[in-house]
Design a protein around this motif. Structure first.
Motif, PDB file in Angstrom:
ATOM      1  N   LEU A 119      -0.930   0.239  15.519  1.00 10.07           N
ATOM      2  CA  LEU A 119      -1.529   0.587  14.220  1.00 10.07           C
ATOM      3  C   LEU A 119      -1.554   2.102  14.037  1.00 10.07           C
ATOM      4  N   THR A 120      -1.858   2.812  15.124  1.00  9.42           N
ATOM      5  CA  THR A 120      -1.861   4.271  15.066  1.00  9.42           C
ATOM      6  C   THR A 120      -0.446   4.790  14.808  1.00  9.42           C
ATOM      7  N   LEU A 121       0.509   4.158  15.487  1.00 12.61           N
ATOM      8  CA  LEU A 121       1.908   4.567  15.344  1.00 12.61           C
ATOM      9  C   LEU A 121       2.376   4.460  13.883  1.00 12.61           C
ATOM     10  N   VAL A 122       1.898   3.463  13.151  1.00  7.73           N
ATOM     11  CA  VAL A 122       2.328   3.311  11.745  1.00  7.73           C
ATOM     12  C   VAL A 122       1.291   3.891  10.762  1.00  7.73           C
ATOM     13  N   GLY A 123       0.324   4.636  11.290  1.00  9.87           N
ATOM     14  CA  GLY A 123      -0.624   5.318  10.408  1.00  9.87           C
ATOM     15  C   GLY A 123      -1.684   4.410   9.813  1.00  9.87           C
ATOM     16  N   LEU A 124      -2.011   3.313  10.477  1.00 11.06           N
ATOM     17  CA  LEU A 124      -3.025   2.396   9.946  1.00 11.06           C
ATOM     18  C   LEU A 124      -4.311   2.405  10.779  1.00 11.06           C
ATOM     19  N   GLN A 125      -4.488   3.439  11.598  1.00 13.23           N
ATOM     20  CA  GLN A 125      -5.728   3.501  12.375  1.00 13.23           C
ATOM     21  C   GLN A 125      -6.899   3.634  11.401  1.00 13.23           C
ATOM     22  N   GLY A 126      -7.971   2.896  11.685  1.00 11.93           N
ATOM     23  CA  GLY A 126      -9.122   2.901  10.788  1.00 11.93           C
ATOM     24  C   GLY A 126      -9.085   1.767   9.770  1.00 11.93           C
ATOM     25  N   PHE A 127      -7.953   1.073   9.665  1.00 13.61           N
ATOM     26  CA  PHE A 127      -7.843  -0.019   8.697  1.00 13.61           C
ATOM     27  C   PHE A 127      -7.881  -1.397   9.366  1.00 13.61           C
ATOM     28  N   GLU A 128      -8.120  -1.420  10.695  1.00 15.83           N
ATOM     29  CA  GLU A 128      -8.000  -2.689  11.421  1.00 15.83           C
ATOM     30  C   GLU A 128      -8.999  -3.752  10.960  1.00 15.83           C
ATOM     31  N   HIS A 129     -10.152  -3.320  10.425  1.00 17.18           N
ATOM     32  CA  HIS A 129     -11.142  -4.320  10.004  1.00 17.18           C
ATOM     33  C   HIS A 129     -11.142  -4.542   8.498  1.00 17.18           C
ATOM     34  N   ARG A 130     -10.163  -3.973   7.808  1.00 15.54           N
ATOM     35  CA  ARG A 130     -10.023  -4.211   6.373  1.00 15.54           C
ATOM     36  C   ARG A 130      -9.288  -5.522   6.140  1.00 15.54           C
ATOM     37  N   TYR A 131      -9.396  -6.019   4.930  1.00 15.18           N
ATOM     38  CA  TYR A 131      -8.674  -7.227   4.532  1.00 15.18           C
ATOM     39  C   TYR A 131      -7.402  -6.832   3.781  1.00 15.18           C
ATOM     40  N   PRO A 132      -6.365  -7.685   3.838  1.00 14.14           N
ATOM     41  CA  PRO A 132      -5.084  -7.333   3.233  1.00 14.14           C
ATOM     42  C   PRO A 132      -5.189  -6.815   1.786  1.00 14.14           C
ATOM     43  N   HIS A 133      -6.054  -7.419   0.959  1.00 16.50           N
ATOM     44  CA  HIS A 133      -6.113  -6.987  -0.446  1.00 16.50           C
ATOM     45  C   HIS A 133      -6.643  -5.564  -0.602  1.00 16.50           C
ATOM     46  N   GLU A 134      -7.237  -5.019   0.463  1.00 17.88           N
ATOM     47  CA  GLU A 134      -7.734  -3.639   0.402  1.00 17.88           C
ATOM     48  C   GLU A 134      -6.634  -2.627   0.734  1.00 17.88           C
ATOM     49  N   LEU A 135      -5.445  -3.121   1.085  1.00 18.40           N
ATOM     50  CA  LEU A 135      -4.334  -2.256   1.481  1.00 18.40           C
ATOM     51  C   LEU A 135      -3.252  -2.249   0.401  1.00 18.40           C
ATOM     52  N   SER A 136      -2.511  -1.136   0.313  1.00 19.55           N
ATOM     53  CA  SER A 136      -1.367  -1.083  -0.603  1.00 19.55           C
ATOM     54  C   SER A 136      -0.243  -1.963  -0.054  1.00 19.55           C
ATOM     55  N   GLY A 137       0.767  -2.226  -0.885  1.00 18.97           N
ATOM     56  CA  GLY A 137       1.907  -3.046  -0.464  1.00 18.97           C
ATOM     57  C   GLY A 137       2.592  -2.479   0.773  1.00 18.97           C
ATOM     58  N   GLY A 138       2.770  -1.160   0.784  1.00 18.77           N
ATOM     59  CA  GLY A 138       3.429  -0.513   1.924  1.00 18.77           C
ATOM     60  C   GLY A 138       2.614  -0.651   3.202  1.00 18.77           C
ATOM     61  N   MET A 139       1.288  -0.515   3.045  1.00 21.96           N
ATOM     62  CA  MET A 139       0.409  -0.649   4.222  1.00 21.96           C
ATOM     63  C   MET A 139       0.433  -2.084   4.729  1.00 21.96           C
ATOM     64  N   GLN A 140       0.439  -3.048   3.815  1.00 22.42           N
ATOM     65  CA  GLN A 140       0.507  -4.461   4.232  1.00 22.42           C
ATOM     66  C   GLN A 140       1.801  -4.717   5.011  1.00 22.42           C
ATOM     67  N   GLN A 141       2.901  -4.127   4.515  1.00 27.12           N
ATOM     68  CA  GLN A 141       4.173  -4.364   5.191  1.00 27.12           C
ATOM     69  C   GLN A 141       4.180  -3.701   6.570  1.00 27.12           C
ATOM     70  N   ARG A 142       3.484  -2.556   6.705  1.00 29.75           N
ATOM     71  CA  ARG A 142       3.374  -1.923   8.021  1.00 29.75           C
ATOM     72  C   ARG A 142       2.550  -2.790   8.971  1.00 29.75           C
ATOM     73  N   ALA A 143       1.506  -3.417   8.427  1.00 27.34           N
ATOM     74  CA  ALA A 143       0.704  -4.335   9.247  1.00 27.34           C
ATOM     75  C   ALA A 143       1.568  -5.515   9.694  1.00 27.34           C
ATOM     76  N   ALA A 144       2.406  -6.018   8.782  1.00 28.21           N
ATOM     77  CA  ALA A 144       3.305  -7.129   9.127  1.00 28.21           C
ATOM     78  C   ALA A 144       4.294  -6.694  10.214  1.00 28.21           C
ATOM     79  N   MET A 145       4.703  -5.422  10.145  1.00 24.65           N
ATOM     80  CA  MET A 145       5.622  -4.890  11.155  1.00 24.65           C
ATOM     81  C   MET A 145       4.939  -4.857  12.526  1.00 24.65           C
ATOM     82  N   VAL A 146       3.688  -4.422  12.542  1.00 26.05           N
ATOM     83  CA  VAL A 146       2.929  -4.399  13.796  1.00 26.05           C
ATOM     84  C   VAL A 146       2.785  -5.820  14.338  1.00 26.05           C
TER      85      VAL A 146
END
Ligand code: ADP
Ligand code: ADP
Length: 228
Positions: A119-146
């Motif tokens: 998550l840190t590697l893709v810049g999503l540190q701090g978002f681990e306890h958020r829900y998908p709808h709170e993330l942008s499309g790009g962030m969601q796709q990065r989460a899917a990549m992780v």
């Protein structure tokens, strides 16, 4: 070592009026650590090829092998990222990422650390306890990549992973993916209809044409990517 070996694969879809030859006599191999893009216009058979490789579609002829064994249904040595992120809305980012860990019955605690690192590697540190709808499309796709990388797959398959994103986000995602790849050196098969994207990301590009779907070129990319 050969991660992917495709030998004489053809696919004919039976339809109501006439058979559709989606793939005709596809042959190629991909070595461990290669980042290969498959590029070609809509309808040339890219998705069919990917579906055969991940075991969702059966080839009409020929054989596909991953890591030395024939493709047969779902397997744990691959990760897949599709065009839309497919995250479960009622699970947090971290819970979505740990889903394969539960399905594959891997150790949760060790992989939690790994999830946080990725998550840190893709810049999503701090978002681990958020829900998908709170993330942008790009962030969601990065989460899917992780999530696709969490169980340390030997091969990462990506089917137009950034196709639904706007141009700016797409550009950023390409940089992110390059960054992850340089860090991890996975074997990647990346499907896209964008030649610039293919050339930017991959060190080898397979070019396909439709009717029937065939590989017409296999190009080594010399420029475009800083080598680590
Ligand atoms: P691409 O991903 O490059 O757009 P596809 O693999 O989706 O190509 O499709 C290749 C060809 O096979 C197209 O002509 C498409 O219409 C046809 N095709 C794909 N899936 C099916 C299906 N389930 N039934 C019949 N024809 C299909
Ligand atoms: P994409 O290129 O984005 O993967 P497709 O054009 O392959 O999308 O089509 C999406 C879905 O429709 C796929 O599941 C495919 O199998 C199916 N499909 C595509 N073409 C046909 C067709 N000619 N007949 C029946 N199903 C099709």
């Amino acid at each position: 070592m050969e991660r992917i070996a495709v030998n004489g694969v053809s696919k004919v879809y039976a339809t109501r009026d006439r058979p559709v030859v989606a793939l005709q006599d596809i042959c190629f191999t991909i070595e461990a650590g290669q980042f290969v893009a498959v590029v070609g216009p809509s309808g040339c058979g890219k998705s069919t090829l990917l579906k055969i490789l991940i075991g969702l579609v059966k080839a009409s002829r020929g054989e596909a092998r991953l890591n030395g064994t024939a493709v047969a249904g779902p397997r744990r040595d691959i990760g897949v990222v599709f065009q839309s992120p497919v995250l479960f809305p009622w699970r947090t980012v971290l819970e979505n990422i740990l889903l394969p860990v539960d399905v594959l019955r891997l150790g949760r605690n060790a992989l939690k650390t790994r999830a946080m690192d990725l998550l840190t590697l893709v810049g999503l540190q701090g978002f681990e306890h958020r829900y998908p709808h709170e993330l942008s499309g790009g962030m969601q796709q990065r989460a899917a990549m992780v999530r696709a990388l969490i169980h340390d797959p030997a091969i990462l398959f990506m089917d137009e992973p950034f196709g639904a994103l706007d141009a700016m986000t797409r550009e950023q995602m390409n940089m992110q993916l390059q960054h992850i790849w340089l860090e991890r050196k996975e074997t990647v098969l990346f499907i896209t209809h964008s030649i610039p994207e293919a050339v930017f990301l991959a060190d080898r590009v397979l070019v396909m044409t439709p009717r029937p779907g065939q590989i017409v070129d296999d190009v080594v990319v010399e420029l475009g990517r800083p080598r680590a």
